[in-house]
Design an enzyme around this catalytic site. Structure first.
Site, PDB file in Angstrom:
ATOM      1  N   ASP A  34      -0.941  26.657  26.853  1.00 16.48           N
ATOM      2  CA  ASP A  34      -1.697  26.969  27.605  1.00 16.48           C
ATOM      3  C   ASP A  34      -2.823  25.460  27.159  1.00 16.48           C
ATOM      4  OD1 ASP A  34      -4.540  26.985  28.540  1.00 16.48           O
ATOM      5  OD2 ASP A  34      -5.003  29.381  28.603  1.00 16.48           O
ATOM      6  N   LYS A  97      -9.932  18.030  28.118  1.00 16.18           N
ATOM      7  CA  LYS A  97      -8.810  18.355  29.806  1.00 16.18           C
ATOM      8  C   LYS A  97      -9.546  17.022  30.958  1.00 16.18           C
ATOM      9  CE  LYS A  97      -6.876  22.298  31.610  1.00 16.18           C
ATOM     10  NZ  LYS A  97      -7.090  23.733  31.585  1.00 16.18           N
ATOM     11  N   GLU A 197      -1.718  27.034  36.156  1.00 20.10           N
ATOM     12  CA  GLU A 197      -2.625  28.305  35.756  1.00 20.10           C
ATOM     13  C   GLU A 197      -2.473  30.002  36.365  1.00 20.10           C
ATOM     14  OE1 GLU A 197      -5.995  26.790  34.208  1.00 20.10           O
ATOM     15  OE2 GLU A 197      -4.295  25.219  32.803  1.00 20.10           O
ATOM     16  N   ASP A 221     -10.748  32.441  37.622  1.00 18.24           N
ATOM     17  CA  ASP A 221     -11.027  32.187  36.244  1.00 18.24           C
ATOM     18  C   ASP A 221     -12.076  32.025  35.583  1.00 18.24           C
ATOM     19  OD1 ASP A 221     -10.371  30.769  34.011  1.00 18.24           O
ATOM     20  OD2 ASP A 221      -8.383  29.849  34.524  1.00 18.24           O
TER      21      ASP A 221
END
Ligand code: AMP
Length: 636
Positions: A34, A97, A197, A221
């Protein structure tokens, strides 16, 4: 009757057996990663109980996604780098990211919010970061994090790691996914799959592992800096993203910010003044985060703050906290509403809700999500920080071939298609399509009275079938004689979970049908798939030129065929000069074809088309009209 070449839909992991001594080579360990905005984790399947577990670095399984460039030239990653975030922000890179696969133009509006220097580049090239006079792109930076994760995993498992599955947000576009893959490669990892994800999170809860299951899932999330809601439909083990929504700048950090604001207000100091004092603001923010975390399991926390030399003692309650964060949670719920709207589904269709991200531990978040989705229970039993990595490990296990029943989650490594006139590859199932897959297209004939059709099936990415791999061919017999362009031949490809391709051809006007199954006899090795893909990139330009030439020639030849037919059958309806001019244009077009000159072919085709169009309108029957369009299959 049919002559099948061996088929090669290779998605199964292989076990190597040494034929000399019969020993079986130990399968490579595939890790699930992850790669998060704030934190990253690695997980694997524990071989003793087949359950996924996160691997830890110094008893900490969360590795902050932070890179520190020390003055001595060393690069530190994780907790060792986080320590420098406040002391040396210019040399400490976080949130990389957010930059992956993006250009400066993409991130321009937030470029100033990073503590480090992002190079202003007006082009569409990928952003770069300047560090000690050197330039780094986000792929290199992410590769440092991945290298550290790989090293941690190697240490924990005492084996070398070469293969991984990496997760990305469902909304990541192609270039962001490719950048993630490249970062893996740079870190010395063969990235077997980029997984969404929310898919990984669902897998961690076992959702989708049962083939019979058909469900709609909402994955909520809420991390430190971002919020994502993804709606998934799971059918026969295939995860389809119905919609995504969210806010890339909403998360638990905002909870900390509003707590600090509330404190300042109650103490009677202006938040603006506090914000100017960066170190004091950071201290308060860290204290707010600590208090927030405690409030996930308590009703109040005793606080002690020192602001401008004065100590403040007070009790901070869950009620005050809830009041402060309600507006932020409401924003996330609005995103959920929009996601439902975009997916075109109602609340009632959502079967399960999966909670991901550290901030889903906040009781009010859980309460509001339950209320919105009208659910008594949510999936929040697993650690919300680990759930994506755990799911990635399950996906890795599936790819390792350890859960054979779950091959459904796979994709075809190369495109599947048929040969059309001129030896062109017409792709029916593109590469990377989910398996099982069904796709089809209609074709027609190129010659009058054609009663047989050869259907040749190929695999590969090149434009011309000769450069691809032939899987098999079959003949559709007994088509009633019809003018060219009249038959409607429907070709359907059905690629099932075991990699068996079934091809079905039906002439729809007469209902003539033929079907074959092309069974895999041996697989392509990863290297073969790779070299076929590489060849397609290498030859992309020349392939495209060849394809365009073949297409132009095919169109021209069809036009010549139809014009000849028109002249033979209907010459009496045309004037002498019309016949003469048509013949002249025909011979110019033939010359252009003989010279392989695509521009000339296109020009002469256009001229002949223009000139004969009025005749066609007057005389041609619909069969000729039909034959001038659509894809044609070679006559037998
Ligand atoms: P993530 O980006 O998923 O790692 O989430 C990090 C966020 O979760 C940060 O804002 C943390 O402060 C928050 N967080 C972690 N643990 C807790 C907790 N026990 N209660 C509330 N928030 C938490």
């Amino acid at each position: 009757m049919f002559n099948f070449a061996p088929c090669i839909i290779s998605i199964l992991a292989k076990i190597s057996i040494n034929i000399k001594d019969g020993s079986i080579k130990k399968a490579d360990t595939i890790i699930g990663i992850d790669l998060g905005t704030t934190n990253s984790l690695v997980a694997v399947i524990n071989t003793t109980n087949q359950q996924p577990i996160c691997l830890s670095e110094n008893a900490e399984n969360i590795v902050p996604s932070i890179i520190y460039f020390a003055p001595d030239g060393t690069i530190r990653v994780g907790a060792a780098a986080k320590a420098h975030l406040i002391m040396d922000p210019q040399h400490t890179i976080y949130s990389v990211k957010r930059l992956l696969g993006r250009s400066y133009t993409d991130i321009q509006s937030h470029a100033n919010s990073y503590g480090y220097k992002i190079i202003e580049d007006e082009t569409k090239a990928m952003v770069r970061v300047e560090m000690n006079g050197k330039f780094y792109n986000p792929i290199e930076l992410s590769s440092y994090i991945l290298k550290a994760l790989k090293a941690n995993a190697e240490k924990a498992l005492n084996t070398s790691i070469k293969k991984a599955v990496i997760t990305v947000p469902a909304y990541f576009n192609d270039s962001q996914r490719q950048a993630t893959r490249d970062a893996g490669k740079l870190a010395g990892l063969d990235v077997l799959r980029i997984v969404n994800e929310p898919t990984a999170a669902s897998l961690a809860y076992g959702i989708g592992l049962n083939k019979e299951e058909e469900k709609c899932i909402a994955v909520y999330d809420l991390g430190g800096g971002t919020f994502d809601i993804t709606l998934l439909r799971i059918q026969q083990g295939v995860f389809e993203v119905l919609s995504t929504n969210g806010d890339t700048y909403t998360g638990g950090d905002d909870f900390d910010r509003v707590i600090v604001e509330q404190w300042c207000q109650s103490i009677g100091v202006l938040i603006g003044t506090i914000e100017k004092n960066k170190s004091l603001y950071q201290q308060l923010r860290l204290e707010a985060e600590r208090v927030k975390k405690e409030l996930s399991s308590k009703n109040f926390v005793d606080c002690e703050l020192e602001i401008e030399g004065r100590k403040h003692y007070f009790k901070y309650t869950i009620k005050q906290f809830n009041l402060a964060i309600q507006a932020i949670i409401d924003k996330t719920i609005d995103c959920c509403k929009r996601a439902l709207q975009d997916a075109g589904i109602s609340l009632k269709e959502i079967d399960e809700v999966v909670m991901v991200g550290g901030s889903t531990r906040v009781p009010l978040v859980i309460e509001c999500v339950k209320a919105f989705f009208q659910k008594e229970n949510l999936h929040n039993e697993l650690d919300p920080d680990e759930v994506v990595a755990l799911g990635a490990a399950i996906e890795a296990d599936i790819l390792a071939g350890n859960r054979k029943d779950l091959l459904l989650l796979d994709v075809t490594p190369l495109s599947l298609g048929i040969e059309t006139i001129g030896g062109l590859m017409d792709t029916i199932i593109p590469r990377n399509s989910k398996v099982p897959q069904k796709a089809g297209r209609q074709y027609t004939t190129s010659v009058d009275g054609q009663t047989n059709l050869k259907i040749a099936v190929y695999q590969g990415e090149r434009e011309l079938v000769n450069d691809n791999r032939k899987l098999g061919e079959f003949i559709l017999n007994n088509i009633p004689a019809m003018p060219a362009g009249f038959p409607k031949i429907d070709i359907q490809f059905l690629l099932n979970a075991d990699g068996i391709l079934k091809v079905n051809a039906t002439e729809l006007r007469s209902n003539t049908m033929q079907e074959i199954a092309i069974k895999p006899q041996y697989g392509l090795t990863d290297q073969e798939v790779e070299s076929m893909l590489l060849a397609s990139f290498e030859h992309a330009e020349s392939d495209m030129a060849a394809r365009l030439l073949v297409e132009s020639k095919t169109e021209a030849e069809q036009l010549i065929y139809q014009c000849n037919k028109l002249l033979n059958a209907n010459a009496t309806f045309l004037t002498e000069s019309e016949v003469l001019e048509t013949e002249q244009l025909l011979s110019q077009l033939r010359k252009a074809i003989a010279e392989d000159n695509r521009d000339a072919i296109n020009m002469q085709t256009e001229r002949l088309n223009e000139y004969t169009r009025p005749f066609a309108e007057r005389l041609m029957d619909s069969a000729i009209g039909n034959a001038l369009t659509g894809k044609k299959l070679d006559a037998l």
